[in-house]
Write a protein that holds these residues in place. Structure first.
Motif, PDB file in Angstrom:
ATOM      1  N   LEU A   1     -48.645  13.534 -78.719  1.00  0.00           N
ATOM      2  CA  LEU A   1     -48.704  12.203 -79.455  1.00  0.00           C
ATOM      3  C   LEU A   1     -50.109  11.590 -79.463  1.00  0.00           C
ATOM      4  CD1 LEU A   1     -45.495  10.560 -77.878  1.00  0.00           C
ATOM      5  CD2 LEU A   1     -45.741  11.304 -80.100  1.00  0.00           C
ATOM      6  N   ALA A   2     -50.882  11.758 -78.463  1.00  0.00           N
ATOM      7  CA  ALA A   2     -52.228  11.359 -78.322  1.00  0.00           C
ATOM      8  C   ALA A   2     -53.170  11.891 -79.631  1.00  0.00           C
ATOM      9  CB  ALA A   2     -52.901  11.667 -77.094  1.00  0.00           C
ATOM     10  N   LYS A   3     -52.891  13.260 -79.728  1.00  0.00           N
ATOM     11  CA  LYS A   3     -53.687  14.140 -80.769  1.00  0.00           C
ATOM     12  C   LYS A   3     -53.278  13.499 -81.981  1.00  0.00           C
ATOM     13  CE  LYS A   3     -54.508  18.256 -77.965  1.00  0.00           C
ATOM     14  NZ  LYS A   3     -54.137  19.764 -77.639  1.00  0.00           N
ATOM     15  N   LEU A   4     -51.942  13.277 -82.281  1.00  0.00           N
ATOM     16  CA  LEU A   4     -51.394  12.896 -83.697  1.00  0.00           C
ATOM     17  C   LEU A   4     -52.155  11.518 -84.002  1.00  0.00           C
ATOM     18  CD1 LEU A   4     -47.594  14.003 -83.761  1.00  0.00           C
ATOM     19  CD2 LEU A   4     -49.647  14.705 -85.397  1.00  0.00           C
ATOM     20  N   ALA A   5     -51.777  10.643 -82.965  1.00  0.00           N
ATOM     21  CA  ALA A   5     -52.684   9.232 -83.307  1.00  0.00           C
ATOM     22  C   ALA A   5     -54.102   9.308 -83.467  1.00  0.00           C
ATOM     23  CB  ALA A   5     -52.087   8.184 -82.038  1.00  0.00           C
ATOM     24  N   ALA A   6     -54.766   9.979 -82.490  1.00  0.00           N
ATOM     25  CA  ALA A   6     -56.284  10.116 -82.855  1.00  0.00           C
ATOM     26  C   ALA A   6     -56.499  10.672 -84.179  1.00  0.00           C
ATOM     27  CB  ALA A   6     -56.923  10.864 -81.865  1.00  0.00           C
ATOM     28  N   GLY A   7     -55.498  11.766 -84.563  1.00  0.00           N
ATOM     29  CA  GLY A   7     -55.935  12.581 -86.004  1.00  0.00           C
ATOM     30  C   GLY A   7     -55.786  11.724 -87.059  1.00  0.00           C
ATOM     31  N   MET A   8     -54.553  10.828 -86.961  1.00  0.00           N
ATOM     32  CA  MET A   8     -54.293   9.861 -88.187  1.00  0.00           C
ATOM     33  C   MET A   8     -55.283   8.866 -88.119  1.00  0.00           C
ATOM     34  SD  MET A   8     -51.799  11.410 -89.610  1.00  0.00           S
ATOM     35  CE  MET A   8     -50.328  12.508 -89.420  1.00  0.00           C
ATOM     36  N   ALA A   9     -55.690   8.353 -86.796  1.00  0.00           N
ATOM     37  CA  ALA A   9     -56.608   7.298 -86.901  1.00  0.00           C
ATOM     38  C   ALA A   9     -57.909   7.786 -87.564  1.00  0.00           C
ATOM     39  CB  ALA A   9     -56.946   6.509 -85.524  1.00  0.00           C
ATOM     40  N   ALA A  10     -58.540   9.113 -87.329  1.00  0.00           N
ATOM     41  CA  ALA A  10     -59.698   9.461 -87.730  1.00  0.00           C
ATOM     42  C   ALA A  10     -59.686   9.737 -89.295  1.00  0.00           C
ATOM     43  CB  ALA A  10     -60.169  10.810 -87.276  1.00  0.00           C
ATOM     44  N   ARG A  11     -58.753   9.953 -89.975  1.00  0.00           N
ATOM     45  CA  ARG A  11     -58.499   9.846 -91.325  1.00  0.00           C
ATOM     46  C   ARG A  11     -58.101   8.537 -91.826  1.00  0.00           C
ATOM     47  NH1 ARG A  11     -55.315  15.353 -93.002  1.00  0.00           N
ATOM     48  NH2 ARG A  11     -56.294  16.663 -91.389  1.00  0.00           N
ATOM     49  N   ARG A  12     -58.145   7.578 -91.122  1.00  0.00           N
ATOM     50  CA  ARG A  12     -57.982   6.053 -91.467  1.00  0.00           C
ATOM     51  C   ARG A  12     -56.461   5.796 -91.942  1.00  0.00           C
ATOM     52  NH1 ARG A  12     -63.368   6.994 -91.943  1.00  0.00           N
ATOM     53  NH2 ARG A  12     -64.752   5.116 -91.424  1.00  0.00           N
ATOM     54  N   GLN A  13     -55.517   6.579 -91.581  1.00  0.00           N
ATOM     55  CA  GLN A  13     -54.265   6.470 -91.937  1.00  0.00           C
ATOM     56  C   GLN A  13     -53.486   5.625 -90.444  1.00  0.00           C
ATOM     57  OE1 GLN A  13     -53.484  10.767 -92.547  1.00  0.00           O
ATOM     58  NE2 GLN A  13     -52.792  10.079 -94.570  1.00  0.00           N
ATOM     59  N   TYR A  14     -54.044   4.401 -90.470  1.00  0.00           N
ATOM     60  CA  TYR A  14     -53.536   3.498 -89.662  1.00  0.00           C
ATOM     61  C   TYR A  14     -52.165   3.323 -89.280  1.00  0.00           C
ATOM     62  CZ  TYR A  14     -58.543   2.843 -89.645  1.00  0.00           C
ATOM     63  OH  TYR A  14     -60.014   3.271 -89.708  1.00  0.00           O
ATOM     64  N   ASP A  15     -51.396   3.196 -90.569  1.00  0.00           N
ATOM     65  CA  ASP A  15     -50.024   2.996 -90.432  1.00  0.00           C
ATOM     66  C   ASP A  15     -49.176   4.217 -89.638  1.00  0.00           C
ATOM     67  OD1 ASP A  15     -50.744   4.565 -92.693  1.00  0.00           O
ATOM     68  OD2 ASP A  15     -49.068   4.064 -93.745  1.00  0.00           O
ATOM     69  N   LEU A  16     -49.721   5.268 -89.910  1.00  0.00           N
ATOM     70  CA  LEU A  16     -49.098   6.525 -89.439  1.00  0.00           C
ATOM     71  C   LEU A  16     -49.623   6.593 -87.856  1.00  0.00           C
ATOM     72  CD1 LEU A  16     -49.625   9.147 -92.222  1.00  0.00           C
ATOM     73  CD2 LEU A  16     -47.625   7.703 -91.778  1.00  0.00           C
ATOM     74  N   ALA A  17     -50.785   6.363 -87.622  1.00  0.00           N
ATOM     75  CA  ALA A  17     -51.290   6.614 -86.347  1.00  0.00           C
ATOM     76  C   ALA A  17     -50.592   5.678 -85.015  1.00  0.00           C
ATOM     77  CB  ALA A  17     -52.687   6.240 -86.131  1.00  0.00           C
ATOM     78  N   LEU A  18     -50.487   4.337 -85.664  1.00  0.00           N
ATOM     79  CA  LEU A  18     -49.602   3.348 -84.757  1.00  0.00           C
ATOM     80  C   LEU A  18     -48.417   3.800 -84.102  1.00  0.00           C
ATOM     81  CD1 LEU A  18     -50.732  -0.077 -86.380  1.00  0.00           C
ATOM     82  CD2 LEU A  18     -51.089   0.614 -84.037  1.00  0.00           C
ATOM     83  N   PRO A  19     -47.459   4.338 -84.838  1.00  0.00           N
ATOM     84  CA  PRO A  19     -46.247   4.997 -84.267  1.00  0.00           C
ATOM     85  C   PRO A  19     -46.322   5.789 -83.053  1.00  0.00           C
ATOM     86  CG  PRO A  19     -45.808   4.693 -86.560  1.00  0.00           C
ATOM     87  CD  PRO A  19     -47.370   4.465 -86.193  1.00  0.00           C
ATOM     88  N   TYR A  20     -47.157   6.881 -83.553  1.00  0.00           N
ATOM     89  CA  TYR A  20     -47.625   7.898 -82.571  1.00  0.00           C
ATOM     90  C   TYR A  20     -48.251   7.219 -80.993  1.00  0.00           C
ATOM     91  CZ  TYR A  20     -46.332  11.208 -85.965  1.00  0.00           C
ATOM     92  OH  TYR A  20     -45.897  11.903 -86.930  1.00  0.00           O
ATOM     93  N   ALA A  21     -48.963   6.106 -81.331  1.00  0.00           N
ATOM     94  CA  ALA A  21     -49.694   5.816 -80.229  1.00  0.00           C
ATOM     95  C   ALA A  21     -48.836   4.925 -79.476  1.00  0.00           C
ATOM     96  CB  ALA A  21     -50.915   4.866 -80.583  1.00  0.00           C
ATOM     97  N   ARG A  22     -47.975   4.206 -80.108  1.00  0.00           N
ATOM     98  CA  ARG A  22     -46.990   3.217 -79.259  1.00  0.00           C
ATOM     99  C   ARG A  22     -46.100   4.254 -78.506  1.00  0.00           C
ATOM    100  NH1 ARG A  22     -46.559  -0.527 -84.419  1.00  0.00           N
ATOM    101  NH2 ARG A  22     -48.204  -2.028 -83.958  1.00  0.00           N
TER     102      ARG A  22
END
Length: 305
Positions: free
Chosen positions: A169-190
């Motif tokens: 989940l950490a890698k997914l959230a970080a990976g989506m955030a690095a691509r500026r896909q914050y709407d996808l990153a937030l659920p993984y981070a939560r």
């Protein structure tokens, strides 16, 4: 082609050719779960001692024979490889185990060679599948009466898999955030934070995502949530690293970075020494043999080495 699907995330269950398998004996399901998760041959002596520790050797072996017969009748004999010494599940193409698939995906990403850089599309797809496979804790709600060593193995395996999920989940959230896909990153981070609300690394990543998305109110709420839970549960303030990041995000425009700390799999002091370098459910048995209190493992148990 005949298929046998074994689901060990969440309450354990199985499907044969797409149809649910009904288990009439609790120990039959436990035996299948153990063989499926560990993915290795087990001696008859070890299985008899693990599942029937209260019986003498001859009675335990007789109970194992009955258990194997019931397992073969329930799932189909073609899935079992049994000889006079060892028992395992046949490694055929039709056998699918969710825990094995999860571990294979995690291992594949770890070996892809870009731990410090942005994740590639293939790795993001693999991590996404791994997160979807993890539908609940390992053997959730299941226990085997009369076999404390089985329960110990189950608990250690569940804990190790949760730690692996945190890394996914950490890698997914970080990976989506690095691509500026914050709407996808937030659920993984939560979801990562929900695994351990005291883990400041997950709070920091959520703070970063909120800041990068331009939501400073959410950034402030996240920092306050972190401070509140630490004060309530541990009586401490956030680490200087967390407070410094909050101040920097609040007053500057820091851009997302692929190398953010959350791209590394999180660890805790207790799990860092417990987790084998390459985790598998079978390695939980080996670890337990090294770290269990003396005198608890039944003779011949796989937990005894």
């Amino acid at each position: 082609m005949s298929t046998l699907d074994i689901f060990l995330f969440g309450p354990p269950r199985a499907e044969r050719a797409g149809a649910p398998v009904t288990f009439h004996r609790h120990q039959t399901l436990a035996l299948l779960a153990h063989l499926a998760a560990t993915d290795q041959p087990h001696s008859r002596d070890a299985l008899a001692a693990l599942f029937w520790p209260e019986l003498d050797e001859s009675e335990a072996h007789a109970a194992l024979r009955r258990g194997l017969y019931d397992l073969g009748r329930t799932t189909g004999k073609e899935w079992l490889a049994v000889d006079r010494a060892c028992v395992t599940l046949r490694p055929t193409a039709g056998l699918r185990v969710d825990v094995r698939r999860f571990c294979s995906l995690v291992k594949g990403v770890a070996g892809h060679g870009h731990a410090a850089g942005p994740l590639c599309d293939d790795c993001l797809a693999a991590l996404t599948e791994a997160a979807e496979i993890f539908r609940g804790d390992f053997l959730a709600g299941f226990s085997l009466r009369g076999s404390p060593e089985f329960d110990d193995w189950q608990s250690l395996t569940a804990e190790s898999l949760r730690l692996e999920l945190a890394g996914v989940l950490a890698k997914l959230a970080a990976g989506m955030a690095a691509r500026r896909q914050y709407d996808l990153a937030l659920p993984y981070a939560r979801r990562w934070l929900a695994l351990d609300p005291l883990d400041e690394a997950s709070h920091r990543l959520l703070m970063q995502i909120h800041a990068w998305a331009g939501d400073r109110a959410a950034l402030a709420r996240q920092y306050q949530q972190c401070a509140d839970v630490l004060a309530a549960e541990l009586g401490v303030e956030p680490a200087p690293e967390t407070t410094a990041l909050y101040d920097a995000l609040l007053h500057t425009q820091l851009a997302p970075q692929a190398e953010i700390a959350a791209s590394r799999a999180p660890t805790s002091p207790r799990c860092r020494t417990a987790r084998p370098r390459a985790f598998s459910p079978a390695s939980a048995i080996r670890h337990h043999a090294l770290h269990r209190p003396r005198g608890r493992a039944a003779p011949g148990s796989p937990l005894a080495g």
